[in-house]
Write a protein that holds these residues in place. Structure first.
Motif, short mmCIF file in Angstrom:
data_model
loop_
_atom_site.label_atom_id
_atom_site.label_comp_id
_atom_site.label_asym_id
_atom_site.label_seq_id
_atom_site.Cartn_x
_atom_site.Cartn_y
_atom_site.Cartn_z
N MET A 116 -3.85 -3.10 6.42
CA MET A 116 -3.98 -1.65 6.35
C MET A 116 -5.33 -1.44 5.66
SD MET A 116 -0.40 -0.18 6.35
CE MET A 116 -0.85 1.19 5.34
N HIS A 133 -1.46 4.07 -17.07
CA HIS A 133 -1.20 3.97 -15.63
C HIS A 133 -1.48 5.29 -14.93
CE1 HIS A 133 0.40 -0.05 -15.77
NE2 HIS A 133 1.12 0.29 -16.81
N SER A 134 -1.22 6.38 -15.62
CA SER A 134 -1.41 7.69 -14.99
C SER A 134 -1.75 8.75 -16.02
CB SER A 134 -0.14 8.08 -14.24
OG SER A 134 0.97 7.97 -15.10
N MET A 194 -1.04 6.68 -10.22
CA MET A 194 -1.88 7.59 -9.45
C MET A 194 -1.88 7.22 -7.97
SD MET A 194 -4.26 9.65 -11.53
CE MET A 194 -5.87 9.32 -10.86
N ARG A 231 -9.21 -13.21 -5.79
CA ARG A 231 -10.64 -13.11 -5.50
C ARG A 231 -11.16 -11.82 -6.11
NH1 ARG A 231 -13.03 -13.74 0.49
NH2 ARG A 231 -13.80 -11.63 0.22
N LEU A 238 -12.72 -7.56 -4.33
CA LEU A 238 -12.07 -7.14 -3.09
C LEU A 238 -12.26 -5.63 -2.95
CD1 LEU A 238 -8.67 -9.06 -3.24
CD2 LEU A 238 -10.54 -9.42 -1.62
N PRO A 279 -8.48 -0.24 3.69
CA PRO A 279 -8.85 0.78 2.72
C PRO A 279 -10.01 1.62 3.26
CG PRO A 279 -9.53 -1.39 1.94
CD PRO A 279 -8.81 -1.60 3.24
N LEU A 280 -10.17 2.80 2.67
CA LEU A 280 -11.16 3.75 3.17
C LEU A 280 -12.55 3.14 3.25
CD1 LEU A 280 -11.32 6.72 4.08
CD2 LEU A 280 -12.07 7.27 1.77
N PRO A 305 -7.38 6.03 -5.56
CA PRO A 305 -6.67 7.21 -5.09
C PRO A 305 -7.67 8.15 -4.43
CG PRO A 305 -6.77 7.17 -7.51
CD PRO A 305 -7.32 5.86 -7.02
N MET A 307 0.37 16.78 -7.59
CA MET A 307 0.11 15.47 -8.18
C MET A 307 1.37 14.79 -8.70
SD MET A 307 -2.37 13.47 -8.69
CE MET A 307 -3.56 12.67 -9.71
N VAL A 329 0.85 -1.18 0.00
CA VAL A 329 0.00 0.00 0.00
C VAL A 329 0.89 1.24 0.00
CG1 VAL A 329 -1.75 1.23 1.34
CG2 VAL A 329 -1.82 -1.26 1.21
N MET A 382 -11.51 -1.97 -3.07
CA MET A 382 -10.46 -1.30 -3.84
C MET A 382 -9.75 -0.25 -2.98
SD MET A 382 -10.73 -2.72 -6.74
CE MET A 382 -9.86 -1.69 -7.91
N ARG A 383 -8.64 0.21 -3.50
CA ARG A 383 -7.96 1.33 -2.84
C ARG A 383 -7.85 2.45 -3.86
NH1 ARG A 383 -5.41 -0.74 1.87
NH2 ARG A 383 -5.17 -3.00 1.77
N ILE A 392 5.20 0.25 -10.54
CA ILE A 392 4.05 0.96 -11.07
C ILE A 392 3.36 1.67 -9.92
CG2 ILE A 392 1.72 0.64 -12.00
CD1 ILE A 392 3.83 0.58 -14.17
N HIS A 393 3.36 2.97 -10.01
CA HIS A 393 2.78 3.74 -8.91
C HIS A 393 2.14 5.00 -9.45
CE1 HIS A 393 6.53 6.05 -9.28
NE2 HIS A 393 7.08 4.88 -9.36
N GLN A 412 -1.51 7.75 -4.84
CA GLN A 412 -1.23 8.66 -3.75
C GLN A 412 -1.13 7.78 -2.53
OE1 GLN A 412 -1.57 12.34 -3.79
NE2 GLN A 412 -1.13 11.94 -5.93
N ARG A 413 -1.00 8.37 -1.38
CA ARG A 413 -0.99 7.55 -0.17
C ARG A 413 -2.26 6.70 -0.12
NH1 ARG A 413 1.80 10.00 4.76
NH2 ARG A 413 3.82 9.98 3.76
N GLY A 414 -2.08 5.43 0.16
CA GLY A 414 -3.25 4.58 0.33
C GLY A 414 -3.61 3.79 -0.91
N ARG A 466 -5.07 -10.10 -3.60
CA ARG A 466 -5.36 -9.45 -4.88
C ARG A 466 -4.31 -9.84 -5.94
NH1 ARG A 466 -8.43 -4.81 -4.75
NH2 ARG A 466 -7.46 -4.06 -2.84
N GLU A 482 0.88 -6.56 2.67
CA GLU A 482 -0.43 -6.38 3.30
C GLU A 482 -1.27 -7.57 2.85
OE1 GLU A 482 -4.38 -4.73 4.23
OE2 GLU A 482 -3.69 -5.75 2.45
N MET A 536 -4.50 -8.35 2.29
CA MET A 536 -5.50 -8.27 1.23
C MET A 536 -4.83 -8.06 -0.13
SD MET A 536 -9.02 -6.17 0.93
CE MET A 536 -8.38 -4.58 0.46
N GLU A 537 -3.71 -7.32 -0.12
CA GLU A 537 -2.99 -7.11 -1.38
C GLU A 537 -2.32 -8.42 -1.83
OE1 GLU A 537 -3.77 -4.68 -3.12
OE2 GLU A 537 -4.86 -3.87 -1.43
N HIS A 588 10.24 3.64 -15.41
CA HIS A 588 10.17 3.18 -14.03
C HIS A 588 10.79 1.80 -13.81
CE1 HIS A 588 6.82 6.27 -12.97
NE2 HIS A 588 8.01 6.80 -13.07
#
Lengths: 197, 611
Positions: free
Chosen positions: A101, B122-123, A45, B359, B362, A103-104, B367, B473, A14, B364-365, A42-43, A47-49, A83, A77, A79-80, B178
């Motif tokens: 950790m 990706h972005s 978008m 699974r 799940l 998620p919201l 942004p 950003m 995360v 999601m996280r 790969i990161h 942001q934190r979380g 995934r 983590e 759950m990750e 990257h």
């Protein structure tokens, strides 16, 4: 490159957890061992979380791991870890943190995370070769919660599943990390390595 | 001791990110001027140049947008400086106008454009293939696939550009920017001073009479560059047999591993194209001679495939060509995907990859705006005043995340700077109030010209400028409006309010968006007005404040025992620091940045000293 047996390591965590720091350290360790290595991250978008995925490949040219291609899955983590399971080769090796950790959407009560039992069951369906470690707790024991990632790397190094050894990793920590965080990370490495013994 | 990326330390090997390798390559070429507009996945290249600029022997700037970056870089190469300009792929759309003309005038000092493409989005908002721009303008293309190549190709592209006075494109994709790999360094010579400008209006002023000749000269240059591609060390043919595979960019790495997996290494003929344009036709024909089948492996558009098809047709080759019929025209490839395309062409059974079952569904996280993000306050107040009655014109930055419920403050978006101009257009057609949101960096990027247009054409628009003192950003790069950068105070700050005044905006208000009452009051006042009105919502990004100016707020929020379990704080703010704990809300003190917005919507949340 063909003289080195290819090993593909997929890492997931995360954002803000230090996944990329751990990725770079593992890559540096492989390089110190004189093996051909490439890694990717790969990161976009994230942001934190957000989810951060990265790879370390020994003896390969490509920095990417597709579904079913990873020999080792490192999940910072649980759950990750679940995934990312599709990236793992059946029968591959899994090292995962057992501490969540949230998620919201889970923190706000709109969704629920699968339990650790459910994660373990899913992992067991792919492989017998797995280990769960309380990474954040080990990190805190070593002196900083972020060092928990290094504990997971310690367990990987101690397992002998890759050419990376605990000594080589300790050397890479000393050579590449800022002086004031070296001891904490060496301690975390040792704690993680012990878990695998 | 100089930083290893700048030192003259040939023979050393360092583990570098693709973008850092590009920096080293430029240093080895003797780079004199670097300009950029940041954007993922290109950003670490300019950010590294910036960080090292106090000890580097080059000039560096964050330009206000990609067009300006390319023009500053263009002017520098016209005046004899070896120049690198960096941006992400969609940035080249902004810079396309000067780029096309620079290809005509040529680049006396040498000029390389880094175009960082993003297959897989990706972005980014799209996955356009900028190799097509290179063909449109007439610029040679280098496409690295490893960190070592990213370094070497940057160096060699700059040298080739200087030799032929032709702009060159260094085209990367996210995986290359990257990736991290070992890079063996070469010499890093002193770049010395730029040659200076030599007057020659017939060469440098593209009036039609001169442009016609310039175009012919460009075509001649491309012929000479095709000869370079014929002998480039980055273009090789290996292996043997009646099956051929041509690959460019990162696909070369996938192909290498795929052939290894399939046990076909050496049993097929491989055409590796590192310098992929202009196509080395003699080499390509030589490669295709005797082939029965040819597979072209390239992500996104069938650029190389079409060029090889043309070449085969022109030369009446009896060869079956595969490409986009076997491999997708969207997204990224994987090694297995490439392996199966190779197997199909070779008449072998495809491998089915067993993979473990994860699974679905799940949590999601996605942004999300960070805890303490001042945009949350601006959006919260806007919804309180306008609800769903206004159309929300969004722009590109962290605040695009205002899209997500419960804040829901983004109804449409076209590109950088469009919030202002497209907002005006929507207002005149819809007959509805439009509230547009733009950040400080995007405002300077291309919001200003839209604002002048809105004033001139009497648009009806409420523009909220979200000034968080940084370009958040993409990683806290400076812009003209910032007070501080990682190197210290900004000595030449451009004031946003004065800029608005300067282009004729008469109604300008300023608030701290973390003050709910004042922000709501200001929006209420502006709601009742017509014409162009600007609200500047000023408050530093908390991550920027912590990292750059080393400031953090002394207090954190906590939920008192009186929490009624209404969860208004959770449902209206979606702050990542607030969570449900049993039947009450709670605050994660580690995440809470102390913005105190939640205190203003619930009496059962209080402040206390941190720690």
């Amino acid at each position: 490159m063909s003289d080195v047996k290819p090993i593909r390591i997929f890492m997931t965590g995360v954002g803000g957890q230090g996944t990329l720091t751990a990725t770079t350290l593992l890559t540096q360790t492989v390089l110190h061992l004189g093996l051909p290595v490439t890694s990717g991250e790969i990161h976009g978008m994230a942001q934190r979380g957000g989810v951060v995925e990265s790879t370390v490949l020994i003896g390969c040219k490509s920095p990417k791991i597709g579904h079913g291609e990873a020999d080792v899955l490192l999940g910072f983590e649980p759950m990750e870890t679940l995934r990312a399971l599709p990236y793992l080769k059946p029968g591959g090796t899994v090292f995962s943190s057992s501490e969540y950790m949230l998620p919201l959407s889970v923190a706000t009560g709109r969704e629920t995370c699968p339990s650790l039992d459910e994660v373990e069951t899913a992992v067991k369906a792919c492989t017998d070769d797995f280990r769960f470690l309380p990474c954040q707790t080990l990190g805190l024991e070593a002196g900083a919660v972020q060092a928990g990632n290094i504990a997971l790397l310690g367990a990987l190094a101690a397992s002998g599943k890759t050419p990376v050894t605990v000594e080589a990793m300790a050397e890479a920590i000393r050579a590449n990390m800022k002086a004031k965080i070296v001891d904490v990370n060496l301690k975390a490495l040792e704690l993680g390595a012990k878990q695998d013994a | 001791m100089p930083h290893p990326l700048l030192a003259d330390n040939p023979g050393e090997t360092h583990l570098l990110l693709g973008n850092e390798a590009i920096v080293r390559g430029a240093v080895e070429a003797g780079i004199q001027v670097v300009t950029c507009y940041p954007g993922t996945p290109s950003s670490e290249a300019p950010d590294t140049f910036f960080r090292l600029s106090p000890e580097g022997k080059y000039y560096f700037e964050y330009s206000v947008n990609e067009k300006v970056a390319l023009e500053v870089g263009g002017g520098a190469t016209l005046a004899g400086a070896l120049t690198l300009t960096t941006m992400k792929h969609v940035g080249v759309n902004v810079a396309a106008d000067p780029l096309m003309t620079l290809c005509y005038t040529g680049a006396p000092g040498g000029f390389v454009l880094l175009s960082a493409d993003d297959p897989g989005c990706h972005s980014s908002q799209n996955e356009q293939d900028n190799r097509i721009y290179a063909r449109l303008g007439g610029m040679p293309v280098f496409e690295p696939s490893t960190a070592q190549e990213a370094k070497d190709m940057t160096r060699d592209a700059l040298a080739m550009s200087k030799k032929h006075e032709a702009p060159v494109m260094l085209r990367t994709t996210t995986r290359v920017n990257h990736l991290r790999g070992p890079v063996e360094f070469g010499n890093a010579p002193d770049p010395g001073k730029a040659k200076g400008f030599t007057k020659n209006p017939s060469r440098f002023v593209p009036i039609p009479a001169f442009s016609r000749r310039m175009h012919l000269e460009l075509l001649d240059r491309l012929d000479a560059l095709r000869e370079e591609a014929e002998k480039s060390p980055y273009n090789t043919v290996s292996g043997a047999g009646e099956i051929g595979i041509a690959a460019s960019g990162i696909s070369r790495a996938y192909l290498c591993d795929a052939l290894e997996n399939a046990g076909l290494k050496g049993k097929v003929k491989v055409f590796d194209l590192g310098m992929s344009y202009p196509l080395p036709e003699t080499m390509a024909l030589d490669f295709m001679k005797g082939l029965k089948k040819l597979l072209v492996v390239e992500e996104l558009e069938p650029v190389l495939e079409n060029e090889l098809r043309v070449l085969a047709q022109k030369n009446s080759l009896d060869i079956e060509i595969f490409g986009k019929n076997l491999l997708p025209q969207n997204g990224e490839f994987t090694v297995t995907m490439v392996e199966n395309a190779v197997r199909e062409v070779a008449g072998e059974q495809a491998v089915t990859v067993d993979c473990c079952e994860g699974r679905d569904n799940l949590p999601m996280r996605p942004p999300n705006l960070c805890a303490g993000c001042p945009h949350r306050g601006a959006f919260f107040a806007t919804r309180e005043v306008f609800g769903d009655d206004a159309i929300y014109s969004s722009d590109i930055g962290c605040y695009t995340l205002g899209l997500l419920p419960p804040l829901s403050c983004a109804d449409f978006l076209l590109c950088m700077g469009s919030s202002v101009s497209a907002g005006g257009g929507a207002a005149l057609a819809a007959g509805q109030t439009v509230v547009a949101f733009i950040g400080d960096s995007t405002f300077f990027h291309s919001g200003l010209s839209g604002l002048a247009n809105a004033v001139f054409n009497q648009h009806d628009l409420l523009l909220v400028i979200l000034d968080n003192y940084t370009t958040a950003m993409t990683g806290h790069q400076p812009n003209p409006g910032v007070h501080h950068t990682v190197l210290g105070e900004n000595p030449s700050r451009v004031d946003i309010a004065k800029s608005c005044e300067g282009v004729g905006v008469e109604v300008i208000r300023k608030v701290n968006p973390l003050n709910r009452k004042k922000t709501v009051a200001a929006l209420e006042e502006l709601k009742d007005m017509k014409g162009v009105r600007v609200l500047i919502a000023e408050e530093p990004c908390p991550l920027y404040a912590r990292r750059i100016t080393r400031q953090s707020k002394p207090q954190v929020a906590y939920v008192t025992e009186n929490c009624s379990g209404r969860y208004e704080c959770l449902e209206k703010l979606a702050c990542p620091a607030i969570y449900k704990d049993g039947d009450k809300a709670a605050v994660n003190e580690l995440l809470c940045s102390g913005c105190m917005l939640c205190l203003q919507i619930c009496p059962n949340i209080k402040a206390k000293k941190r720690g």
